[in-house]
Design an enzyme around this catalytic site. Structure first.
Site, PDB file in Angstrom:
ATOM      1  N   HIS A 288      34.509 -22.498   8.347  1.00  0.00           N
ATOM      2  CA  HIS A 288      35.364 -22.966   7.250  1.00  0.00           C
ATOM      3  C   HIS A 288      36.714 -22.256   7.307  1.00  0.00           C
ATOM      4  O   HIS A 288      37.770 -22.894   7.205  1.00  0.00           O
ATOM      5  CB  HIS A 288      34.683 -22.693   5.915  1.00  0.00           C
ATOM      6  CG  HIS A 288      35.460 -23.163   4.728  1.00  0.00           C
ATOM      7  ND1 HIS A 288      35.106 -24.261   3.990  1.00  0.00           N
ATOM      8  CD2 HIS A 288      36.583 -22.679   4.146  1.00  0.00           C
ATOM      9  CE1 HIS A 288      35.969 -24.443   3.008  1.00  0.00           C
ATOM     10  NE2 HIS A 288      36.888 -23.479   3.077  1.00  0.00           N
ATOM     11  N   HIS A 292      40.839 -23.598   8.001  1.00  0.00           N
ATOM     12  CA  HIS A 292      42.116 -23.266   7.359  1.00  0.00           C
ATOM     13  C   HIS A 292      43.093 -22.693   8.377  1.00  0.00           C
ATOM     14  O   HIS A 292      44.286 -22.995   8.343  1.00  0.00           O
ATOM     15  CB  HIS A 292      41.887 -22.253   6.239  1.00  0.00           C
ATOM     16  CG  HIS A 292      41.178 -22.810   5.053  1.00  0.00           C
ATOM     17  ND1 HIS A 292      41.554 -23.975   4.430  1.00  0.00           N
ATOM     18  CD2 HIS A 292      40.092 -22.354   4.367  1.00  0.00           C
ATOM     19  CE1 HIS A 292      40.741 -24.207   3.405  1.00  0.00           C
ATOM     20  NE2 HIS A 292      39.851 -23.241   3.350  1.00  0.00           N
TER      21      HIS A 292
END
Length: 499
Positions: A288, A292
């Site tokens: 995750h 980003h």
């Protein structure tokens, strides 16, 4: 991304800029993951007396004590109320939850301000604005859009989640920052003590591989010097302006792509990092955060890795979910594999380098009778002979007779023996008659009805040597179409000489 498997924690992630004296970057967006241990809605409702918004004193309780400790004030009760309290009072008064604790009211206001306000927050928000944001939140999570603070809405608000504002489908950071190179380096400067160095290296490499499997971007670990993405595990203050705060607090943060600190990812060493679901799963958190670091924001898709709220999923055989794949491919493009009897091995080519007007492809098939291939992206498609796009394209997929609710295809395969093409969308499929150039009657049909054993979804499909191959995640089924039976089950990687 960060999470705690305990129900009494919320996790938040803030997307903000580095600030403060000595900051090397003011253009890198930072994802900070925080866990705030706050009272939950059910705890507040069960343990704290309900507000008496009518102004009448409850039985067996001192009126003044109720007003100062428990009352949910209405706009006409106290002229000294702040504008925010006035809005809260009016909203609570207009909902089915007329007796909510003031603490829960403030939690609701803070939640909407945190996740459903793009512009600067104002202390003079109107009731209409508040209600509009509540409706936006309900719509985002697929709830009944009432504008009222009902039990289903409260249930969603108390779930562990990320703190970047919610957006629809996949999304990118402002300005769509990305790495303008084909090889991105990373270096782990400090390791966690929760597992050995080899396990950490393998897990971090696996997290990056989730992305390199679907975009023309490679990642290389280096062991000295400055890498594009610097990674460390450290507790408390660790050299930036966002110190970690111990167990169950900040778990990790990552910068958006860019020079200097761009892409850098930090993990809180005070957490218990694991390879399963018992502690903090390193693979899921790292994947995750690296999303980003590659430029991805949050997604509205509940199955996406970048979805705001988090739940542990089994990581064996884990692959990047479709929404995340489309999001990162929209930034970096997509590549395809070519295998032929005319040459050895597998050729990797960028789609955009072959067809300059196409960056990503959702599905494709080749009509071997016409010697024409069709490439699908969203609600449009192209025809190509070899590497030459045919004139008059792109065209709408409605050309094939799809209903308006079909906005993208998952897979397509041409069956030479029948001169029909099978199209797959979610758990349905269609049969298209190439000779008559129209859909067959009585479609769509459920995939599981006519292809028992291959699963309910098809991510990719193709034909080879008389067999049809259906893929879902890493699993691939070799299927005999004529007899409607499975010949064997494989792994997708076998075609890439990865066995």
């Amino acid at each position: 991304m960060c999470y705690k498997p305990h129900h009494d924690h919320r996790w938040l992630m803030e997307n903000e800029h580095d600030q403060g004296a000595g900051s090397q970057r003011d253009d890198v967006q930072v994802c900070r993951c925080l866990l705030h241990k706050q009272p939950q809605a059910d705890e507040l409702l069960s343990s704290e007396p309900r507000a008496n918004i009518t102004g009448r004193p409850p039985e067996k309780e001192d009126t003044r004590d109720v007003v100062t400790k428990h009352a949910a004030p209405t706009a006409d009760q106290d002229s000294t109320l702040s504008p925010e309290d006035r809005v809260i009072a009016e909203v609570i008064h207009s909902t089915s939850f007329a007796y909510l604790p003031i603490q829960l009211q403030r939690l609701t206001q803070e939640y909407l301000s945190q996740f459903y306000t793009r512009e600067a927050k104002s202390r003079s928000e109107s009731l209409d604005q508040f209600t509009a944001r509540l409706k936006t939140m309900q719509d985002f999570f697929g709830l009944e859009v009432t504008g009222n603070l009902d039990s289903n809405t409260l249930e969603v608000m108390k779930k562990p989640r990320c703190g970047v504002s919610d957006v629809s489908s996949y999304e990118h950071f402002n300005g769509k920052p990305k790495w303008e190179k084909s090889m991105v380096t990373y270096r782990i400067t400090e390791y966690t003590s929760d597992m050995n160095q080899r396990q950490v290296d393998a897990t971090i490499a696996q997290a990056f591989k989730l992305y390199s499997d679907v975009i023309p971007l490679d990642f290389k670990q280096i062991f000295s010097g400055t890498a594009d993405i610097m990674i460390l595990f450290k507790a408390r203050y660790h050299g930036d302006f966002y110190p970690f705060d111990g167990p169950s607090g900040v778990l990790a943060h990552a910068n958006s792509p860019g020079p200097n600190q761009g892409g850098d990812t930090h993990f809180d060493e005070d957490e218990q990092w694991t390879l399963d679901g018992k502690g903090i799963n390193l693979l899921l958190v790292a994947a995750h955060e690296f999303g980003h670091a590659l430029g991805l924001d949050h997604s509205k898709d509940r199955n996406a890795l970048m979805y705001p709220t988090y739940s542990y999923v089994e990581t064996r055989g884990y692959s990047l979910p479709k929404d995340d794949r489309r999001g990162v491919q929209a930034l970096y493009g997509q590549y395809y594999w070519k295998k032929s009897n005319l040459f050895r091995g597998v050729q990797f080519k960028s789609i955009k380098s072959t067809w300059s007007s196409i960056s990503t492809v959702d599905a494709a098939y080749e009509d071997t009778y016409k010697n024409v291939a069709y490439l699908f992206q969203g609600k449009q498609f192209w025809a190509t002979k070899g590497t030459t796009l045919q004139p008059g394209y792109p065209k709408s997929i409605s050309h094939f007779g799809f209903p308006s609710w079909v906005t993208a295809l998952d897979a397509a395969v041409y069956v030479a023996s029948t001169r029909k093409t099978l199209f797959f969308v979610k758990n349905f499929y269609w049969s298209y008659n190439e000779a008559q150039r129209k859909m067959d009657h009585w479609y769509p049909r459920q995939i599981s009805w006519d292809f028992p054993g291959i699963g309910n979804r098809v991510d990719a499909a193709f034909e080879n040597s008389g067999y049809l191959y259906f893929s879902e995640g890493p699993r691939q089924t070799e299927y005999i179409y004529k007899t409607k039976r499975i010949n064997r089950v494989l792994l997708n990687y076998g075609w890439l000489d990865c066995y």
